[in-house]
Design an enzyme around this catalytic site. Structure first.
Site, PDB file in Angstrom:
ATOM      1  N   GLY A  60     -38.009  45.550  17.624  1.00 16.20           N
ATOM      2  CA  GLY A  60     -37.303  45.815  18.867  1.00 16.20           C
ATOM      3  C   GLY A  60     -38.199  46.484  19.896  1.00 16.20           C
ATOM      4  O   GLY A  60     -39.420  46.275  19.888  1.00 16.20           O
ATOM      5  N   THR A 107     -33.248  42.393  17.311  1.00 14.81           N
ATOM      6  CA  THR A 107     -32.407  43.587  17.311  1.00 14.81           C
ATOM      7  C   THR A 107     -30.960  43.164  17.531  1.00 14.81           C
ATOM      8  O   THR A 107     -30.686  42.249  18.320  1.00 14.81           O
ATOM      9  CB  THR A 107     -32.767  44.635  18.385  1.00 14.81           C
ATOM     10  N   ASP A 138     -29.063  44.918  19.072  1.00 18.51           N
ATOM     11  CA  ASP A 138     -28.700  45.499  20.378  1.00 18.51           C
ATOM     12  C   ASP A 138     -28.930  44.533  21.546  1.00 18.51           C
ATOM     13  O   ASP A 138     -28.428  44.766  22.644  1.00 18.51           O
ATOM     14  CB  ASP A 138     -29.506  46.776  20.634  1.00 18.51           C
ATOM     15  N   ARG A 160      -0.269  50.836  16.509  1.00 14.97           N
ATOM     16  CA  ARG A 160      -1.204  51.944  16.712  1.00 14.97           C
ATOM     17  C   ARG A 160      -2.271  51.639  17.758  1.00 14.97           C
ATOM     18  O   ARG A 160      -2.510  50.481  18.102  1.00 14.97           O
ATOM     19  CB  ARG A 160      -1.941  52.242  15.405  1.00 14.97           C
ATOM     20  N   ARG A 195     -25.355  45.333  10.602  1.00  9.45           N
ATOM     21  CA  ARG A 195     -26.746  44.875  10.465  1.00  9.45           C
ATOM     22  C   ARG A 195     -27.007  44.188   9.131  1.00  9.45           C
ATOM     23  O   ARG A 195     -28.141  43.743   8.874  1.00  9.45           O
ATOM     24  CB  ARG A 195     -27.691  46.073  10.595  1.00  9.45           C
TER      25      ARG A 195
HETATM   26  O1  F6P Z   1     -31.291  49.333  17.117  1.00  9.39           O
HETATM   27  C1  F6P Z   1     -30.357  48.904  16.218  1.00  9.39           C
HETATM   28  C2  F6P Z   1     -29.415  50.002  15.835  1.00  9.39           C
HETATM   29  O2  F6P Z   1     -28.528  49.507  14.855  1.00  9.39           O
HETATM   30  C3  F6P Z   1     -28.623  50.652  16.980  1.00  9.39           C
HETATM   31  O3  F6P Z   1     -27.543  49.890  17.430  1.00  9.39           O
HETATM   32  C4  F6P Z   1     -28.232  51.965  16.353  1.00  9.39           C
HETATM   33  O4  F6P Z   1     -27.981  52.918  17.362  1.00  9.39           O
HETATM   34  C5  F6P Z   1     -29.437  52.305  15.537  1.00  9.39           C
HETATM   35  O5  F6P Z   1     -30.105  51.095  15.254  1.00  9.39           O
HETATM   36  C6  F6P Z   1     -29.142  52.993  14.238  1.00  9.39           C
HETATM   37  O6  F6P Z   1     -30.345  53.387  13.671  1.00  9.39           O
HETATM   38  P1  F6P Z   1     -30.572  53.742  12.151  1.00  9.39           P
HETATM   39  O7  F6P Z   1     -30.521  52.484  11.353  1.00  9.39           O
HETATM   40  O8  F6P Z   1     -31.927  54.352  12.117  1.00  9.39           O
HETATM   41  O9  F6P Z   1     -29.468  54.677  11.744  1.00  9.39           O
END
Ligand code: F6P
Length: 357
Positions: free
Chosen positions: A111, A134, A136, A171, A284
């Protein structure tokens, strides 16, 4: 023509890394006499000289596999030139490993942070090619990163499942989607999952505005509400604070994440029964979607073509339906927040989704 290729995955993992590694390897073996060295655990492995000479068969059977066969780590860019207590000069160490391995080039999958270090190594004279991954989707110069669409599918499924239980109980459900600085994942999954409210880091929210929608729904025939909230969403008040001040303010609150805070505020303001849901790293994990398998493979194959042509100092990108490449120096460290006029933002607003402002 022979090429010795070092390959590493760095930063947070995502689905599609192995598909991209496979794409590079398969196309490289096809196009020229390739020798591939897998660097373990990202730049950490390059610094420590932790690597493995790969064999062709190791790239077989990994297309659908989540995570990364090479391992990964976060080695923050800001510390790359800092000599730590162990006295290791990280940049010199990476250059030494590259030289000792007699590499012709290094392919880095990662990323924003990964790309900044890739650019640093390129400036230091190494032949580097980046591949943008990524969940993101916040890498400048590419329409999409691989891993993003899979995460959208997963987050959408979470919202769908929450939808049914929200309906049963009437809810208010606040679902916290990954994305600290960029709200792409929340925006896409929020629209795909039919959220009533979508809160992004890029659009500071007014909790009273959010409460209006939740209240109107609570008094309607469909009394439940679905909120898709980015983990980095912030209130209008917080958006005016400096980062340190905001962190201190958040630490003073009795909530460890934004979704819990918003759920509690809405319960208080509207009197609805509210719950928060944090799917976290599930977003992820697992196998890449078909879209990401294709994109990762295309990116990997394009990288192999660049290696064949000895075209370095670039990162692969998607523009429209074309696979292209950008100079590392032009994209490294450049953020890609959701713009206010993004077509999906406009779509969301036009159909009455509350964006918090
Ligand atoms: O960059 C990808 C990401 O999943 C972000 O969305 C999140 O804020 C971060 O990584 C979380 O990081 P880690 O896996 O180090 O907890």
């Amino acid at each position: 023509m022979k090429r010795r290729i070092g390959i590493l995955t760095s930063g947070g993992d995502c689905p599609g890394l192995n598909a991209a590694i496979r794409g590079v390897a398969r196309a490289a073996y096809e196009m020229f006499d390739a020798e591939i060295i897998g660097i373990r655990n990202g730049y950490g492995g390059l610094i420590e000289g932790d690597y493995q000479e790969m064999r062709k068969k190791q790239f077989s059977g990994i297309l659908t596999l989540g995570g990364t066969i090479l391992g990964t780590s976060r080695t923050p860019f800001r510390n790359m030139r800092v000599i730590e207590e162990n006295g290791v000069d990280k940049v010199a160490a990476m250059k030494k490993t590259y030289k000792d391995l007699e590499l012709d080039c290094l392919v880095t999958l990662g990323g924003n942070g990964t790309h900044k270090t890739a650019n640093l190594l390129s400036e230091e004279g190494l032949n580097v090619i980046g591949l943008p991954k990524t969940i993101d989707n916040d890498i400048y110069g590419t329409d999409f990163t691989f891993g993003f669409h899979t995460a959208v599918d997963i987050a959408t499924e979470v919202i769908d499942r929450i939808h049914t239980t929200a309906t049963s109980h009437g809810r208010c459900m606040v679902i916290e989607i990954m994305g600290n600085k960029a709200g792409w994942l929340t925006l896409y999954s929020g629209v795909a999952g039919g959220a009533d409210v979508i809160l992004l880091p890029e659009i500071p929210y007014d909790i009273n505005r959010v409460a209006e929608t939740v209240e109107a729904r609570a008094n309607s025939k469909k009394p439940f509400s679905i909120l898709a909230v980015a983990e980095g969403a912030m209130s209008v008040e917080e958006s005016k604070m400096k980062k340190k001040e905001r962190e201190a303010y958040r630490a003073s609150l009795p909530y460890d994440c934004i979704s819990k805070r918003i759920a509690a505020q809405l319960q208080e303001l509207v009197g609805v029964e509210a719950r928060s849901v944090v799917p976290g790293h599930i977003q992820r994990g697992g196998s890449p979607s078909a879209y990401d398998r294709v994109l990762s493979t295309q990116f990997g194959v394009h990288a192999a073509q660049l290696i064949r042509d000895e075209h370095y100092g670039v990162t692969v990108a998607l523009k429209g339906n074309k696979i292209v490449h950008n100079d590392l120096k032009d994209i490294a460290g450049v953020p890609k927040p959701v713009p206010m006029d993004d077509p999906v933002v406009v779509t969301a607003r036009n159909m009455g989704i509350n964006m918090g402002d």
